[in-house]
Scaffold this active site. Structure first.
Site, PDB file in Angstrom:
ATOM      1  N   HIS A  30       0.853  -1.186   0.000  1.00 17.28           N
ATOM      2  CA  HIS A  30       0.000   0.000   0.000  1.00 17.28           C
ATOM      3  C   HIS A  30       0.891   1.239   0.000  1.00 17.28           C
ATOM      4  O   HIS A  30       1.873   1.298   0.734  1.00 17.28           O
ATOM      5  CB  HIS A  30      -0.900   0.033   1.240  1.00 17.28           C
ATOM      6  CG  HIS A  30      -1.834  -1.120   1.325  1.00 17.28           C
ATOM      7  ND1 HIS A  30      -2.895  -1.280   0.472  1.00 17.28           N
ATOM      8  CD2 HIS A  30      -1.855  -2.187   2.146  1.00 17.28           C
ATOM      9  CE1 HIS A  30      -3.544  -2.395   0.782  1.00 17.28           C
ATOM     10  NE2 HIS A  30      -2.915  -2.962   1.786  1.00 17.28           N
ATOM     11  N   THR A  72       9.574  -8.068   1.157  1.00 15.89           N
ATOM     12  CA  THR A  72       8.734  -7.195   0.333  1.00 15.89           C
ATOM     13  C   THR A  72       9.534  -6.464  -0.742  1.00 15.89           C
ATOM     14  O   THR A  72       8.959  -5.778  -1.561  1.00 15.89           O
ATOM     15  CB  THR A  72       8.026  -6.135   1.209  1.00 15.89           C
ATOM     16  OG1 THR A  72       9.001  -5.339   1.871  1.00 15.89           O
ATOM     17  CG2 THR A  72       7.105  -6.804   2.235  1.00 15.89           C
ATOM     18  N   LYS A  73      10.862  -6.606  -0.700  1.00 18.75           N
ATOM     19  CA  LYS A  73      11.722  -5.937  -1.665  1.00 18.75           C
ATOM     20  C   LYS A  73      12.797  -6.914  -2.148  1.00 18.75           C
ATOM     21  O   LYS A  73      12.946  -7.995  -1.597  1.00 18.75           O
ATOM     22  CB  LYS A  73      12.380  -4.731  -1.015  1.00 18.75           C
ATOM     23  CG  LYS A  73      11.368  -3.695  -0.501  1.00 18.75           C
ATOM     24  CD  LYS A  73      12.028  -2.368  -0.254  1.00 18.75           C
ATOM     25  CE  LYS A  73      11.105  -1.326   0.299  1.00 18.75           C
ATOM     26  NZ  LYS A  73       9.864  -1.116  -0.329  1.00 18.75           N
TER      27      LYS A  73
END
Length: 76
Positions: A30, A72-73
């Site tokens: 988000h 997440t990366k």
């Protein structure tokens, strides 16, 4: 074992990568800005549903992702 791969986009896992139990890999996120998440308010004051974006996650060669990690990366 017990891993979650949320693949709304591409997940690339390199050679000889070790992924331990309970790892979570997420391509969805988000935006941090409220305006980017919800947009402009409507005339009645309500907002659109929270917008989600995605980006690919690349995990390199010979990488160890420890148990319980949330990825997440990219991991070079």
């Amino acid at each position: 074992m017990n891993c979650i791969f949320l693949d709304d986009n591409e997940i690339h896992i390199g050679d000889n990568a070790l992924i331990a139990p309970n790892v979570q890999i997420y391509t969805a996120f988000h935006p941090t800005s409220a305006l980017d998440r919800f947009g402009e308010p409507k005339e009645d004051g309500s907002f659109a549903f929270c917008k989600t974006q995605t980006a690919p996650v690349h995990i390199g060669d010979n990488v160890v992702i420890k148990a319980g990690s949330v990825v997440t990366k990219d991991i070079p």
